[in-house]
Design an enzyme around this catalytic site. Structure first.
Site, PDB file in Angstrom:
ATOM      1  N   ASP A 226       4.724 -13.510  -4.760  1.00  0.00           N
ATOM      2  CA  ASP A 226       4.748 -12.286  -3.964  1.00  0.00           C
ATOM      3  C   ASP A 226       6.062 -12.220  -3.187  1.00  0.00           C
ATOM      4  O   ASP A 226       7.093 -12.696  -3.673  1.00  0.00           O
ATOM      5  CB  ASP A 226       3.532 -12.261  -3.032  1.00  0.00           C
ATOM      6  CG  ASP A 226       3.013 -10.849  -2.798  1.00  0.00           C
ATOM      7  OD1 ASP A 226       3.717 -10.077  -2.134  1.00  0.00           O
ATOM      8  OD2 ASP A 226       1.906 -10.523  -3.270  1.00  0.00           O
TER       9      ASP A 226
ATOM     10  N   HIS B 181       3.809  -8.140   2.602  1.00  0.00           N
ATOM     11  CA  HIS B 181       2.834  -8.100   1.516  1.00  0.00           C
ATOM     12  C   HIS B 181       2.377  -9.500   1.118  1.00  0.00           C
ATOM     13  O   HIS B 181       1.181  -9.752   0.949  1.00  0.00           O
ATOM     14  CB  HIS B 181       3.453  -7.376   0.313  1.00  0.00           C
ATOM     15  CG  HIS B 181       2.484  -7.038  -0.773  1.00  0.00           C
ATOM     16  ND1 HIS B 181       2.129  -7.927  -1.765  1.00  0.00           N
ATOM     17  CD2 HIS B 181       1.780  -5.907  -1.032  1.00  0.00           C
ATOM     18  CE1 HIS B 181       1.269  -7.351  -2.589  1.00  0.00           C
ATOM     19  NE2 HIS B 181       1.042  -6.122  -2.168  1.00  0.00           N
TER      20      HIS B 181
ATOM     21  N   SER C 171      -8.875   5.979  11.136  1.00  0.00           N
ATOM     22  CA  SER C 171      -7.613   5.650  11.762  1.00  0.00           C
ATOM     23  C   SER C 171      -7.715   4.327  12.493  1.00  0.00           C
ATOM     24  O   SER C 171      -8.811   3.871  12.843  1.00  0.00           O
ATOM     25  CB  SER C 171      -7.213   6.751  12.761  1.00  0.00           C
ATOM     26  OG  SER C 171      -5.977   6.453  13.382  1.00  0.00           O
TER      27      SER C 171
END
Length: 718
Positions: free
Chosen positions: A164, A234, A383
């Site tokens: 990654d 990420h 949210s």
């Protein structure tokens, strides 16, 4: 006086001089524009596997590199030229190299009998606390004795590798508190020669970076690229999801408070940074991915997590597929994401049968934030905004109506940078459309333009999938249907007004799960006989959702196995499945035979002689799903199951696809011991009158009353 005969008048001489200069400039330009050599591009040359003995040494690895120089040198004219061209030599388990080559050179190399495949160094994309409760591993924070977590000791001493964007080592998820010594089998390193502040420990036991394939496209890199540190986020997210340690009091702006942990919180983790800042929208390159796989196998990982991929390619023209194959050969489980290109059909990536490919679905927790319009209409959104609005109505404006003078309506609608008129936006709630740019970036642009809040409305493709994001201003993400109503209100009202409530946590929401709109879908465009994805898990399914109804997609229509594979993962049931469809490396080699690879080619990566079985058919490959993409009349498919539970008799139950008749022989299977195998056959026949010409879906279930072993059935009649 000398004669002027033959001489040009003064004006003519000037014109001749100008003409000469012009012709010379054309000549020079053409010489400058002519390529001194043909265009060179980075390629991966895959040569199969190495066949080292048990006492492999650095000398052996160096010999491999020299053999790569000699091999390429035979095409380029010398080993020195080959050394200049090669930027990776894969020496551990994967045999091959990456080099910059002219297209003509690459074409010649590809014809050599020692070459399994040759392909461009293509770019690939990244695929993007309540989860474990939803999956049944705990209940309100209590981990019961029946949980697979307890039985598997939370993954103690399992080593999880992650390809990654690297890792942020200071994260509490990678604290080594409570961890014992590093497993003795570990051979990895903490590659911090340039970034001295990057430190590994007994939890984060290794980290490496691979950037030569990226540099071959992006150009020379500075020293900040020489580190496995995650500056994007990420990689830290995906690695902590897989194996993060227990972190008490975790929350996002006070929401979702609890103990964060990965799927295997006591596992050791290692990061392999193969993804970098985007070039042309892509972050990860084949040459680096292959290098990461090669070292991860060498280092001694047990599991590899790979949340990246690209457009499907033949199995040995795909770095993730090649790397996964070699990992599985060495007993490593490789788990890949299906992709983020949904909801269109035939978008799934990571389609090789030796990969476990996982689709993304939702779970039963929401962070609800309501949008109330001036006409009293109220819409439920989501949210994680840290701030709220005063309890009053604010002017409401569509981002298209707030378009900057020099911007396109399309960019304004998506709230892209520079597309909004600050005077029109200031002090208002801005309505932006989902798509293209990041959801949180839309909020950032709204805030920079002076908005007091944002309503993020789904586009039609995203349907009813809404996501709680940590927006920088009060915001709510609403569905496509609700967005249509909001836009209608704006367009039909002289002075539209609205209010956004603060988010609140809600648990046990129904229905859940449903498929995420972004989750890539089957069928596989490379081998449609293999159903992908294999399963689904929270990415943002059971055989059904939590109201015992079929799993739906983001638009609340019934989803199919092309979205969820065999269904939603249920970890506790995986401890005692009853029967399994066993697959070995030999089965995968047979699969490759069925695709047309010959025995000479297969020998290059099988590390030994191999004979393709005859007859051979992809439909009889012992995959746990049954897919017949071209049913013409009648076909018989065979499968073998192995008993891994107590003795018993399993009876079959069939859910027939529309227009297809199915017969199973035998209809019951009796097992007397663990490890016993039984074979059954299915005969599928298209009913001529009503056979569908599109894909239809069904299922086969073997049950002894305690275990339910289900296989999806996918058929398309010709």
């Amino acid at each position: 006086m000398g004669s002027n005969r033959g001489a040009l008048p003064k004006g003519g001489a000037m014109r001749a001089s100008a003409t000469t200069l012009y012709l010379m400039s054309l000549l020079l330009s053409s010489l400058l524009l002519r390529p001194t050599s043909a265009m060179r591009s980075p390629y991966v040359v895959y040569l199969g596997a190495h066949s080292f003995g048990p006492d492999v040494s650095l000398i052996d690895y160096n010999r491999v590199t020299e053999s790569h120089y000699e091999f390429l040198g035979s095409f380029l004219g010398s080993s020195d030229k080959a050394k200049d061209a090669i930027f990776y030599s894969y020496t551990r388990h994967i045999n091959g190299f990456a080099a910059t080559l002219e297209d003509e050179e690459a074409a010649q190399i590809a014809k050599h009998p020692k070459v399994v495949s040759l392909f461009l160094n293509k770019a690939r994309k990244l695929h993007t606390t309540r989860s474990w409760d939803f999956l049944g591993l705990e209940n309100n924070g209590v981990i019961h004795a029946s949980s697979i977590w307890k039985k598997a000791r939370f993954g103690e001493n399992t080593i999880i590798g992650n390809l990654d964007t690297g890792v942020w080592p200071e994260s509490k998820s990678f604290s080594d508190e409570g961890m014992g010594p590093v497993p003795s089998k570990w051979k990895g390193i903490c590659q911090n020669d340039v970034d001295a502040a990057f430190n590994c420990n007994r939890k984060l036991i290794g980290a490496r970076y691979f950037n030569k394939g990226y540099a071959a496209v992006a150009g020379p890199l500075n020293s900040s690229f020489d580190s496995p540190r995650d500056t994007e986020g990420h990689g830290s997210h995906t690695l902590s999801t897989a194996g993060g340690n227990f972190v008490a009091g975790a929350n996002v702006f006070g929401f979702g408070n609890g103990t964060a942990k990965g799927g295997s919180p006591k596992a050791r983790v290692a990061a392999y940074k193969v993804c970098w800042p985007p070039v042309g929208g892509n972050e990860c390159f084949d040459a680096d991915i292959l290098a990461g796989f090669d070292m991860a196998i060498h280092d001694g990982v047990d599991v590899l997590s790979v949340s990246l991929g690209g457009d499907p390619a033949p199995h040995f023209n795909d770095s993730v597929s090649i790397g996964s194959f070699h990992a599985v050969k060495h007993g490593i489980v490789v788990v890949c994401s299906a992709g983020n290109s949904g909801p269109a059909d035939a978008t799934v990536s990571n389609i090789s049968p030796w990969q476990i490919t996982v689709g993304a679905s939702t779970m039963d927790r929401q962070f609800s934030s309501y949008v109330t319009l001036g006409n009293k209409m109220r819409f439920k959104g989501e949210s994680l905004s840290a701030t709220g609005l005063p309890n009053m109505l604010f002017p409401l404006i569509s981002s298209v109506d707030a378009k900057a003078a020099n911007a396109s309506a399309g960019d304004a609608q998506l709230c892209k940078a520079g597309a909004l008129d600050l005077k029109k936006v200031k002090g208002k709630i801005l309505v932006c459309l989902r798509g293209d740019n990041a959801r949180v970036d839309k909020g950032q642009q709204a805030a920079l333009a002076g908005a007091v809040g944002m309503v993020l409305a789904n586009n039609e493709v995203s349907g009813n999938e809404i996501i709680a994001d940590p927006h920088v201003l009060p915001a709510s993400h609403i569905t496509y249907t609700d967005g249509v109503a909001v836009f209608h209100y704006i367009n039909s009202t002289g002075a539209p007004m609205a209010y956004i409530t603060r988010p609140k946590s809600q648990l046990g929401t129904k229905p859940a799960p449903f498929m995420a709109a972004f989750s890539s879908k089957g069928p596989s465009t490379i081998t449609p006989e293999i159903l992908k994805p294999d399963i689904t898990a929270p990415g943002v399914t059971r055989k059904r959702d939590n109201i015992i109804e079929p799993i739906t997609n983001a638009s609340h229509y019934e989803a199919t196995p092309f979205s969820y594979g065999a269904g939603h993962v249920q970890p506790n049931r995986a401890m005692d499945p009853g029967l399994v469809y066993d697959l070995t490396v030999q089965d995968y080699l047979g699969f490759l035979c069925a695709l047309g690879y010959n025995e000479t080619q297969i020998k290059l990566f099988s590390e030994g002689s191999y004979r393709c079985p005859k007859p051979i058919s992809l439909t009889n490959f012992n995959y746990p799903s049954i897919t017949v993409p071209k049913l013409n009349g009648t076909v018989t498919v065979s499968r073998t199951v192995k008993n891994v539970g107590s003795p018993g008799t399993y009876k079959v139950r069939i859910l027939k696809p529309a227009g297809i008749s199915i017969f199973v022989k035998p209809e019951s299977l009796k097992f007397e011991k663990i490890g016993e195998e039984q074979t059954f056959k299915l005969t599928l026949k298209a009913k001529k009158a009503n056979a569908a010409k599109d894909h239809v879906f069904g299922g086969l279930t073997w049950s002894d009353g305690k275990h339910y072993v289900r296989s999806p059935i996918v058929v398309k009649a010709l």
